[in-house]
Design an enzyme around this catalytic site. Sequence first.
Site, PDB file in Angstrom:
ATOM      1  N   SER A  65       0.832  -1.195   0.000  1.00  0.00           N
ATOM      2  CA  SER A  65       0.000   0.000   0.000  1.00  0.00           C
ATOM      3  C   SER A  65       0.869   1.249   0.000  1.00  0.00           C
ATOM      4  CB  SER A  65      -0.915   0.007   1.223  1.00  0.00           C
ATOM      5  OG  SER A  65      -1.638   1.208   1.279  1.00  0.00           O
ATOM      6  N   HIS A 104      -0.766  -1.082  -4.423  1.00  0.00           N
ATOM      7  CA  HIS A 104      -2.114  -0.734  -3.972  1.00  0.00           C
ATOM      8  C   HIS A 104      -2.214   0.780  -3.809  1.00  0.00           C
ATOM      9  CE1 HIS A 104      -5.958  -1.866  -2.104  1.00  0.00           C
ATOM     10  NE2 HIS A 104      -5.746  -0.905  -1.224  1.00  0.00           N
ATOM     11  N   ASP A 121      -4.483   3.840  -2.818  1.00  0.00           N
ATOM     12  CA  ASP A 121      -5.698   4.223  -2.100  1.00  0.00           C
ATOM     13  C   ASP A 121      -6.182   5.590  -2.561  1.00  0.00           C
ATOM     14  OD1 ASP A 121      -6.311   2.061  -0.284  1.00  0.00           O
ATOM     15  OD2 ASP A 121      -4.462   2.553   0.768  1.00  0.00           O
ATOM     16  N   MET A 159      -8.964   8.313  -2.123  1.00  0.00           N
ATOM     17  CA  MET A 159     -10.018   8.741  -1.186  1.00  0.00           C
ATOM     18  C   MET A 159     -10.502  10.131  -1.585  1.00  0.00           C
ATOM     19  SD  MET A 159      -8.336   7.610   2.458  1.00  0.00           S
ATOM     20  CE  MET A 159      -7.292   6.141   2.596  1.00  0.00           C
ATOM     21  N   HIS A 193      -7.736   1.208  -5.305  1.00  0.00           N
ATOM     22  CA  HIS A 193      -8.814   1.021  -4.334  1.00  0.00           C
ATOM     23  C   HIS A 193      -9.579   2.331  -4.230  1.00  0.00           C
ATOM     24  CE1 HIS A 193      -9.994   0.024   0.118  1.00  0.00           C
ATOM     25  NE2 HIS A 193     -11.034   0.042  -0.694  1.00  0.00           N
ATOM     26  N   MET A 205     -11.998   4.510  -2.794  1.00  0.00           N
ATOM     27  CA  MET A 205     -12.842   4.835  -1.640  1.00  0.00           C
ATOM     28  C   MET A 205     -13.527   6.170  -1.934  1.00  0.00           C
ATOM     29  SD  MET A 205     -10.374   3.511   1.439  1.00  0.00           S
ATOM     30  CE  MET A 205      -8.858   3.521   0.501  1.00  0.00           C
ATOM     31  N   MET A 226     -12.249  -5.710   3.511  1.00  0.00           N
ATOM     32  CA  MET A 226     -11.538  -4.754   4.363  1.00  0.00           C
ATOM     33  C   MET A 226     -11.463  -5.307   5.789  1.00  0.00           C
ATOM     34  SD  MET A 226     -10.534  -2.128   2.631  1.00  0.00           S
ATOM     35  CE  MET A 226     -10.149  -0.991   3.969  1.00  0.00           C
ATOM     36  N   GLY A 282     -10.385   4.492   5.107  1.00  0.00           N
ATOM     37  CA  GLY A 282     -10.192   5.924   5.250  1.00  0.00           C
ATOM     38  C   GLY A 282      -9.619   6.407   6.563  1.00  0.00           C
ATOM     39  N   GLY A 306      -3.916   3.887  11.100  1.00  0.00           N
ATOM     40  CA  GLY A 306      -3.512   3.423  12.421  1.00  0.00           C
ATOM     41  C   GLY A 306      -4.484   2.518  13.137  1.00  0.00           C
ATOM     42  N   ASP A 345      -7.225  -6.187   3.139  1.00  0.00           N
ATOM     43  CA  ASP A 345      -6.575  -4.884   3.262  1.00  0.00           C
ATOM     44  C   ASP A 345      -6.902  -4.280   4.617  1.00  0.00           C
ATOM     45  OD1 ASP A 345      -5.559  -2.326   2.958  1.00  0.00           O
ATOM     46  OD2 ASP A 345      -7.108  -1.656   1.564  1.00  0.00           O
ATOM     47  N   GLY A 354      -4.275  -3.493   8.302  1.00  0.00           N
ATOM     48  CA  GLY A 354      -3.614  -4.082   9.458  1.00  0.00           C
ATOM     49  C   GLY A 354      -2.982  -5.433   9.189  1.00  0.00           C
ATOM     50  N   GLY A 357       1.026  -2.255   4.262  1.00  0.00           N
ATOM     51  CA  GLY A 357       1.631  -0.934   4.105  1.00  0.00           C
ATOM     52  C   GLY A 357       2.920  -0.792   4.885  1.00  0.00           C
ATOM     53  N   THR A 358       2.786  -0.351   6.133  1.00  0.00           N
ATOM     54  CA  THR A 358       3.972  -0.101   6.958  1.00  0.00           C
ATOM     55  C   THR A 358       4.810  -1.359   7.168  1.00  0.00           C
ATOM     56  OG1 THR A 358       2.582  -0.382   8.923  1.00  0.00           O
ATOM     57  CG2 THR A 358       2.963   1.868   8.175  1.00  0.00           C
TER      58      THR A 358
END
Length: 225
Positions: A9, A34, A36, A38, A68, A70, A140, A145, A148, A174, A176, A196-197
Amino acid sequence: MPRAIISPSVLASDFGQLSAECKRMMKGGAEWLHMDVMDGHFVPNITMGAPVLSCVYKGVPDIFMDCHMMVAQPEKWVNDIADAGGSLYCFHIEATSDAVSLINAIHARNMKAGVAISPDTLSTAITDEIGAAADMLLVMTVYPGRGGQKFLERCVPKVAELRARFPEKDIEVDGGVGPKTIDVCADAGSNVIVAGTAIFNAAKPEDVIASLKATVNTAQARFSK
């Protein structure tokens, strides 16, 4: 089951070096990126749109952009994302009243079509007709959106329900997802992993990508028995 695909991501990347970050991921073994998108309506945040994707595509022409969307009106942006080089256009089922027509419009622009469901949406919202028409289904595992958030394991049974109905379909998770949460996702039947992270912030992203892919492949081997 279809093959394992890792889709880092880019929301977790350094936006000041977006093209370079995408190249770094692809060099590390990522097949998809990926993206995102928004709009500040469907979700409270605003991220990137077609102009940014177009710049990335010019800098990385062999990229597979897993977009993706959103957005509140997914029908509105199909042409713009296609023109920007999008490879897959994944919309939220909560944002449209005619998913099949939207899938057809996406296919008409030579993009793959994905259908996403948010944590509070049942997997049965993806009917057999919609699921058959789509190329990918996205479950999801956090609320779209918001950054964390912790992985919502209660969403995982939806992956299993969709895999039972669509054994050959790409099913993406997608939110966490990383080395600590990949096992339950893979065991439920997801083959496309967004992280992602966990990837971008790793000292060796290629090792994380390889590990995630290996976990999916191990789970797939059990499915095929």
